[in-house]
Motif scaffolding. Sequence first.
Motif, PDB file in Angstrom:
ATOM      1  N   SER A 154       0.827  -1.209   0.000  1.00 42.18           N
ATOM      2  CA  SER A 154       0.000   0.000   0.000  1.00 42.18           C
ATOM      3  C   SER A 154       0.860   1.259   0.000  1.00 42.18           C
ATOM      4  CB  SER A 154      -0.930   0.006   1.213  1.00 42.18           C
ATOM      5  OG  SER A 154      -1.950  -0.951   1.059  1.00 42.18           O
ATOM      6  N   ALA A 155       1.954   1.243   0.755  1.00 40.60           N
ATOM      7  CA  ALA A 155       2.857   2.398   0.777  1.00 40.60           C
ATOM      8  C   ALA A 155       3.492   2.615  -0.588  1.00 40.60           C
ATOM      9  CB  ALA A 155       3.936   2.193   1.839  1.00 40.60           C
ATOM     10  N   ALA A 156       3.888   1.529  -1.238  1.00 39.76           N
ATOM     11  CA  ALA A 156       4.472   1.643  -2.580  1.00 39.76           C
ATOM     12  C   ALA A 156       3.436   2.158  -3.581  1.00 39.76           C
ATOM     13  CB  ALA A 156       5.015   0.286  -3.021  1.00 39.76           C
ATOM     14  N   VAL A 203     -15.918  -9.309  10.007  1.00 39.65           N
ATOM     15  CA  VAL A 203     -14.507  -8.938  10.166  1.00 39.65           C
ATOM     16  C   VAL A 203     -14.359  -7.452  10.492  1.00 39.65           C
ATOM     17  CG1 VAL A 203     -12.278  -8.779   8.986  1.00 39.65           C
ATOM     18  CG2 VAL A 203     -13.717 -10.805   8.670  1.00 39.65           C
ATOM     19  N   ALA A 204     -15.137  -6.600   9.824  1.00 38.84           N
ATOM     20  CA  ALA A 204     -15.144  -5.145  10.095  1.00 38.84           C
ATOM     21  C   ALA A 204     -13.730  -4.563  10.091  1.00 38.84           C
ATOM     22  CB  ALA A 204     -15.833  -4.862  11.436  1.00 38.84           C
ATOM     23  N   ARG A 205     -13.044  -4.759   9.008  1.00 37.22           N
ATOM     24  CA  ARG A 205     -11.662  -4.278   8.874  1.00 37.22           C
ATOM     25  C   ARG A 205     -11.642  -2.834   8.383  1.00 37.22           C
ATOM     26  NH1 ARG A 205      -7.084  -6.837   4.781  1.00 37.22           N
ATOM     27  NH2 ARG A 205      -5.268  -6.492   6.131  1.00 37.22           N
ATOM     28  N   HIS A 206     -10.760  -2.037   8.947  1.00 39.24           N
ATOM     29  CA  HIS A 206     -10.643  -0.640   8.535  1.00 39.24           C
ATOM     30  C   HIS A 206      -9.845  -0.520   7.239  1.00 39.24           C
ATOM     31  CE1 HIS A 206     -12.459   1.134  12.104  1.00 39.24           C
ATOM     32  NE2 HIS A 206     -11.781   0.259  12.829  1.00 39.24           N
ATOM     33  N   ARG A 207     -10.166   0.519   6.463  1.00 40.35           N
ATOM     34  CA  ARG A 207      -9.450   0.782   5.224  1.00 40.35           C
ATOM     35  C   ARG A 207      -8.102   1.448   5.516  1.00 40.35           C
ATOM     36  NH1 ARG A 207     -12.750   0.631   0.575  1.00 40.35           N
ATOM     37  NH2 ARG A 207     -14.956   0.295   1.056  1.00 40.35           N
ATOM     38  N   PRO A 208      -7.219   1.500   4.498  1.00 41.20           N
ATOM     39  CA  PRO A 208      -5.951   2.237   4.671  1.00 41.20           C
ATOM     40  C   PRO A 208      -6.214   3.701   5.019  1.00 41.20           C
ATOM     41  CG  PRO A 208      -5.871   0.857   2.710  1.00 41.20           C
ATOM     42  CD  PRO A 208      -7.289   0.809   3.197  1.00 41.20           C
ATOM     43  N   ARG A 246      -8.011  -0.941  -7.051  1.00 39.27           N
ATOM     44  CA  ARG A 246      -8.396  -0.642  -5.663  1.00 39.27           C
ATOM     45  C   ARG A 246      -7.162  -0.532  -4.758  1.00 39.27           C
ATOM     46  NH1 ARG A 246     -12.537   1.795  -5.906  1.00 39.27           N
ATOM     47  NH2 ARG A 246     -13.362   1.181  -3.870  1.00 39.27           N
ATOM     48  N   VAL A 247      -6.142  -1.333  -5.082  1.00 42.54           N
ATOM     49  CA  VAL A 247      -4.876  -1.228  -4.345  1.00 42.54           C
ATOM     50  C   VAL A 247      -4.113   0.005  -4.805  1.00 42.54           C
ATOM     51  CG1 VAL A 247      -2.667  -2.356  -3.857  1.00 42.54           C
ATOM     52  CG2 VAL A 247      -4.752  -3.717  -4.017  1.00 42.54           C
ATOM     53  N   ALA A 248      -4.112   0.265  -6.114  1.00 40.19           N
ATOM     54  CA  ALA A 248      -3.384   1.407  -6.666  1.00 40.19           C
ATOM     55  C   ALA A 248      -3.887   2.724  -6.105  1.00 40.19           C
ATOM     56  CB  ALA A 248      -3.488   1.409  -8.192  1.00 40.19           C
ATOM     57  N   LEU A 249      -5.186   2.797  -5.802  1.00 37.03           N
ATOM     58  CA  LEU A 249      -5.779   4.017  -5.243  1.00 37.03           C
ATOM     59  C   LEU A 249      -5.794   3.997  -3.718  1.00 37.03           C
ATOM     60  CD1 LEU A 249      -8.764   4.411  -7.732  1.00 37.03           C
ATOM     61  CD2 LEU A 249      -6.634   5.730  -7.701  1.00 37.03           C
ATOM     62  N   VAL A 250      -5.242   2.958  -3.142  1.00 38.63           N
ATOM     63  CA  VAL A 250      -5.078   2.808  -1.687  1.00 38.63           C
ATOM     64  C   VAL A 250      -6.423   2.873  -0.961  1.00 38.63           C
ATOM     65  CG1 VAL A 250      -3.518   3.393   0.224  1.00 38.63           C
ATOM     66  CG2 VAL A 250      -2.933   4.120  -2.066  1.00 38.63           C
ATOM     67  N   VAL A 251      -7.464   2.360  -1.575  1.00 39.11           N
ATOM     68  CA  VAL A 251      -8.755   2.283  -0.890  1.00 39.11           C
ATOM     69  C   VAL A 251      -8.986   0.883  -0.309  1.00 39.11           C
ATOM     70  CG1 VAL A 251      -9.859   4.128  -2.197  1.00 39.11           C
ATOM     71  CG2 VAL A 251      -9.922   1.811  -3.087  1.00 39.11           C
ATOM     72  N   HIS A 252      -8.104  -0.051  -0.682  1.00 40.46           N
ATOM     73  CA  HIS A 252      -8.166  -1.402  -0.135  1.00 40.46           C
ATOM     74  C   HIS A 252      -6.752  -1.925   0.088  1.00 40.46           C
ATOM     75  CE1 HIS A 252     -12.368  -2.609  -0.072  1.00 40.46           C
ATOM     76  NE2 HIS A 252     -12.544  -2.041  -1.256  1.00 40.46           N
ATOM     77  N   TRP A 253      -6.620  -2.797   1.077  1.00 40.81           N
ATOM     78  CA  TRP A 253      -5.386  -3.536   1.247  1.00 40.81           C
ATOM     79  C   TRP A 253      -5.316  -4.629   0.184  1.00 40.81           C
ATOM     80  CZ3 TRP A 253      -2.516  -1.064   4.662  1.00 40.81           C
ATOM     81  CH2 TRP A 253      -3.113  -0.401   5.729  1.00 40.81           C
ATOM     82  N   PRO A 254      -4.114  -5.061  -0.203  1.00 37.56           N
ATOM     83  CA  PRO A 254      -4.011  -6.149  -1.186  1.00 37.56           C
ATOM     84  C   PRO A 254      -4.783  -7.401  -0.792  1.00 37.56           C
ATOM     85  CG  PRO A 254      -1.879  -5.095  -0.892  1.00 37.56           C
ATOM     86  CD  PRO A 254      -2.798  -4.491   0.129  1.00 37.56           C
ATOM     87  N   SER A 255      -4.782  -7.748   0.479  1.00 38.12           N
ATOM     88  CA  SER A 255      -5.508  -8.944   0.913  1.00 38.12           C
ATOM     89  C   SER A 255      -7.016  -8.778   0.787  1.00 38.12           C
ATOM     90  CB  SER A 255      -5.134  -9.308   2.353  1.00 38.12           C
ATOM     91  OG  SER A 255      -5.308  -8.210   3.218  1.00 38.12           O
ATOM     92  N   ASP A 256      -7.509  -7.535   0.809  1.00 37.97           N
ATOM     93  CA  ASP A 256      -8.934  -7.293   0.561  1.00 37.97           C
ATOM     94  C   ASP A 256      -9.302  -7.701  -0.862  1.00 37.97           C
ATOM     95  OD1 ASP A 256      -9.006  -6.106   3.072  1.00 37.97           O
ATOM     96  OD2 ASP A 256      -8.839  -4.066   2.273  1.00 37.97           O
ATOM     97  N   VAL A 257      -8.419  -7.347  -1.794  1.00 39.98           N
ATOM     98  CA  VAL A 257      -8.653  -7.663  -3.205  1.00 39.98           C
ATOM     99  C   VAL A 257      -8.571  -9.171  -3.429  1.00 39.98           C
ATOM    100  CG1 VAL A 257      -7.690  -7.392  -5.529  1.00 39.98           C
ATOM    101  CG2 VAL A 257      -7.896  -5.414  -4.012  1.00 39.98           C
ATOM    102  N   LEU A 258      -7.578  -9.805  -2.814  1.00 41.73           N
ATOM    103  CA  LEU A 258      -7.478 -11.258  -2.915  1.00 41.73           C
ATOM    104  C   LEU A 258      -8.741 -11.918  -2.374  1.00 41.73           C
ATOM    105  CD1 LEU A 258      -5.956 -13.851  -3.516  1.00 41.73           C
ATOM    106  CD2 LEU A 258      -4.778 -13.608  -1.311  1.00 41.73           C
ATOM    107  N   GLY A 259      -9.244 -11.405  -1.266  1.00 38.26           N
ATOM    108  CA  GLY A 259     -10.493 -11.924  -0.710  1.00 38.26           C
ATOM    109  C   GLY A 259     -11.662 -11.736  -1.653  1.00 38.26           C
ATOM    110  N   GLY A 260     -11.705 -10.610  -2.369  1.00 36.31           N
ATOM    111  CA  GLY A 260     -12.770 -10.367  -3.329  1.00 36.31           C
ATOM    112  C   GLY A 260     -12.743 -11.353  -4.477  1.00 36.31           C
ATOM    113  N   TRP A 261     -11.549 -11.647  -4.979  1.00 37.19           N
ATOM    114  CA  TRP A 261     -11.445 -12.654  -6.046  1.00 37.19           C
ATOM    115  C   TRP A 261     -11.897 -14.024  -5.554  1.00 37.19           C
ATOM    116  CZ3 TRP A 261      -5.949 -10.463  -7.226  1.00 37.19           C
ATOM    117  CH2 TRP A 261      -6.063  -9.411  -8.125  1.00 37.19           C
TER     118      TRP A 261
END
Length: 216
Positions: free
Chosen positions: A44-46, A114-119, A178-193
């Motif tokens: 996310s930082a990158a 899970v109620a995980r917070h966004r970046p 969604r990762v590129a715009l830092v609105v989701h963590w990478p694992s959020d996207v993996l979970g979506g797939w």
Amino acid sequence: MLVQRDARRRWLWTAAAAVAAYALLTVAVEVTWRPLVEQDAVVSAAAHRLALEYPMWRAVMAAVTRTGDTVVLLSVLAFTLGFLLRRRLLAHLGFVCAAVAASAALRLTVHALVARHRPDEMLSWAAGWSYPSGHTSHFATAALLLLVLVWPRLSTRRQRIALVAVVGGWAVLVGASRVALVVHWPSDVLGGWLVALVGVPLTIVTHAAWRNHSRP
């Protein structure tokens, strides 16, 4: 919508593998497994640095992510259902509705539990909890459904490769945006797939079993 026994078995194994992967990932997110959290933070930082350094990249990713908005997907769904209804493909229509409902129910249930917070440093507007990614799961589900419905109607290998490249590639791009715009963590996207890989195959297997059982 008829599915051969061998194909049904492959879909069942796909669903089983996706369920296992999704369960493990969800547990890792819930317990804030340190290696996962650290890797999410690094990526996310990158992504944040890249988007600020290259405004054109950020604009392209913003355009891509808008194709996964709810309004766009609902329009595609309405068109698909209308097409199937006009052709009187009621079994296909029921399958699409069931697959969409299954994927949505799976995502929303885990989303709330899970109620995980966004970046913190989001570069685009987004609301709600973070895991799993709604844009990603919705578009991946739509892409997988298109593959399932259109694949049997294509006669050449080249057409099928093109279908997978376009539909599958765009689903990957929406998740990556969604990762590129830092609105989701990478694992959020993996979970979506993984949501799509659970919901659609399970619906295929269930629908095929129901059709075989109800056939005279």
